[in-house]
Design an enzyme around this catalytic site. Structure first.
Site, PDB file in Angstrom:
ATOM      1  N   LYS B 100       0.867  -1.179   0.000  1.00  0.00           N
ATOM      2  CA  LYS B 100       0.000   0.000   0.000  1.00  0.00           C
ATOM      3  C   LYS B 100       0.906   1.232   0.000  1.00  0.00           C
ATOM      4  O   LYS B 100       1.619   1.498   0.966  1.00  0.00           O
ATOM      5  CB  LYS B 100      -0.914   0.030   1.230  1.00  0.00           C
ATOM      6  CG  LYS B 100      -1.703   1.330   1.309  1.00  0.00           C
ATOM      7  CD  LYS B 100      -2.520   1.483   2.574  1.00  0.00           C
ATOM      8  CE  LYS B 100      -2.918   2.939   2.750  1.00  0.00           C
ATOM      9  NZ  LYS B 100      -3.729   3.171   3.946  1.00  0.00           N
ATOM     10  N   GLY B 161      -8.255   9.225   9.595  1.00  0.00           N
ATOM     11  CA  GLY B 161      -8.628   9.293  11.006  1.00  0.00           C
ATOM     12  C   GLY B 161      -9.677  10.340  11.339  1.00  0.00           C
ATOM     13  O   GLY B 161     -10.026  10.537  12.498  1.00  0.00           O
ATOM     14  N   ALA B 187      -9.653   5.716   3.980  1.00  0.00           N
ATOM     15  CA  ALA B 187      -9.568   6.836   4.924  1.00  0.00           C
ATOM     16  C   ALA B 187     -10.847   7.674   4.973  1.00  0.00           C
ATOM     17  O   ALA B 187     -11.483   7.917   3.954  1.00  0.00           O
ATOM     18  CB  ALA B 187      -8.397   7.756   4.617  1.00  0.00           C
ATOM     19  N   GLY B 188     -11.178   8.077   6.182  1.00  0.00           N
ATOM     20  CA  GLY B 188     -12.281   8.998   6.407  1.00  0.00           C
ATOM     21  C   GLY B 188     -13.555   8.374   6.948  1.00  0.00           C
ATOM     22  O   GLY B 188     -14.433   9.081   7.431  1.00  0.00           O
ATOM     23  N   ASN B 209      -9.457   1.919   9.451  1.00  0.00           N
ATOM     24  CA  ASN B 209      -8.734   1.552  10.670  1.00  0.00           C
ATOM     25  C   ASN B 209      -9.347   2.227  11.895  1.00  0.00           C
ATOM     26  O   ASN B 209      -9.963   1.603  12.748  1.00  0.00           O
ATOM     27  CB  ASN B 209      -7.251   1.928  10.514  1.00  0.00           C
ATOM     28  CG  ASN B 209      -6.355   1.356  11.603  1.00  0.00           C
ATOM     29  OD1 ASN B 209      -5.185   1.132  11.383  1.00  0.00           O
ATOM     30  ND2 ASN B 209      -6.871   1.084  12.791  1.00  0.00           N
ATOM     31  N   THR B 210      -9.239   3.562  11.937  1.00  0.00           N
ATOM     32  CA  THR B 210      -9.641   4.298  13.136  1.00  0.00           C
ATOM     33  C   THR B 210     -11.110   4.083  13.501  1.00  0.00           C
ATOM     34  O   THR B 210     -11.434   3.962  14.692  1.00  0.00           O
ATOM     35  CB  THR B 210      -9.385   5.810  12.924  1.00  0.00           C
ATOM     36  OG1 THR B 210      -8.032   5.971  12.490  1.00  0.00           O
ATOM     37  CG2 THR B 210      -9.589   6.594  14.202  1.00  0.00           C
TER      38      THR B 210
END
Lengths: 66, 260
Positions: B100, B161, B187-188, B209-210
């Site tokens: 990645k 995040g 992301a987001g 992830n977050t």
């Protein structure tokens, strides 16, 4: 001789190979890679690659990340 | 059936998970299992030498025999740093070429540096890496990364995040319509509906992830994300109805019991 291991100064025996260094540092984790002076040392060369005075050695692994 | 194919490998799950920010490795493992994901990202960092000799490694919990491990270049700000990290990852993972790529611009926004990203992608593709590339939601840049030979393009929904969700659905849709490789929103994502929207827009997958690791109950959120990605994909395939300004009754008007 003096080396920089993961950015920390270390003194190791003359004539050390990468394999000896890994054993000395008790690195048993099977997921790692070694780089000396920004050149990757393949696992197949760890037993023969001699460390030189002043070498900058990086031992890296995988950690949590996104 | 309806599989996601990346680097000639089929995936039943269209959810890709990051492994950062969890309380411990046990929680990471449980969340991954609850999510049903088959591919996970990891970061490449200096080993903690000379501390606890029995210290476990992430990959003892998240086995490369079970999951496709996707090493990232998080924290890299130049193409050269990113390429070096990918080469280290290849050695670490015994020759695996799937990576990645992310090259960031500044630490406050973590916004991708698309110029360095394109440079790194060219270098990596030339060296036979299979590149899953994180980028902005700019359709021109996304197409350029596809033309370079990336395996898939991963535009941001919003900042890493941030949990804001997809801020420009029009751009994501434009990227998808012009692509002939998988498009994965990376992301987001903040909650399950964000992932569902990404899939309804036609994304081939979602990477997060977050949203899971920092949820009050990460395991439950992982399960919610699993369902939302499946639901979004199913809704896309089923085909949504057209939006209408006025109402349209679901029950027939005829045969109504009235006073007449």
């Amino acid at each position: 001789m003096n080396i920089l291991l993961n950015n920390k100064p270390e003194t190791i025996f003359d004539g050390s190979t990468v394999k000896k260094l890994l054993k000395h540092k008790n690195i048993q984790n099977k997921y790692f890679a070694v780089e000396i002076n920004q050149k990757i040392i393949p696992k197949s060369d760890h037993g023969t690659h001699l460390i030189k005075d002043g070498d900058k050695i990086e031992i890296i692994t995988a950690i949590g990340g996104g | 059936m309806d599989k996601l194919i990346i680097d000639n490998k089929e995936y039943s799950s269209r959810l890709i998970l990051g492994t950062g920010k969890y309380k411990n490795f046990e929680e990471t493992k449980s969340a991954l299992e609850a999510s049903g994901c088959e591919m996970v990202t990891v970061a490449i960092r200096r080993m903690n030498i000379g501390q606890d000799q029995n210290e476990k490694n992430l990959l003892d919990y998240v086995s490369p025999d079970v999951y496709t491990i996707l090493p990232n270049t998080a924290g890299c700000y130049t193409a050269e740093e990113a390429v070096r990290t990918c080469e280290l990852a290849e050695e670490l993972l015994n020759g695996e070429k799937l990576v990645k790529l992310e090259v960031l611009s500044k630490s406050e926004t973590l916004y991708p540096n698309t110029i360095e990203t394109i440079k790194a992608a060219e270098m990596l593709v030339k060296d036979n890496f299979k590149v899953m590339v994180y980028t902005t939601d700019d359709p021109i840049v996304a197409k350029e990364l596809e033309n370079i030979g990336c395996e898939c393009v991963m535009p941001l929904g919003s900042a890493i995040g941030s949990g804001i969700g997809i801020i420009n659905e029009y751009n994501i849709r434009e990227i998808i319509e012009n692509a002939s490789i998988p498009i994965i929103v990376d992301a987001g994502v903040g909650t399950a509906s964000d992932a569902c929207i990404a899939m309804e827009l036609g994304c081939d997958g979602v990477l997060m992830n977050t949203a899971i690791a920092c949820a009050k109950d990460p395991i439950l959120m992982a399960e919610a994300m699993k369902h939302s990605v499946i639901a979004g994909r199913q809704a896309l395939k089923a085909g949504r109805i057209k939006k209408k300004r006025l109402g349209s009754p679901s029950s027939p008007n005829s045969g109504l019991v009235t006073s007449d």
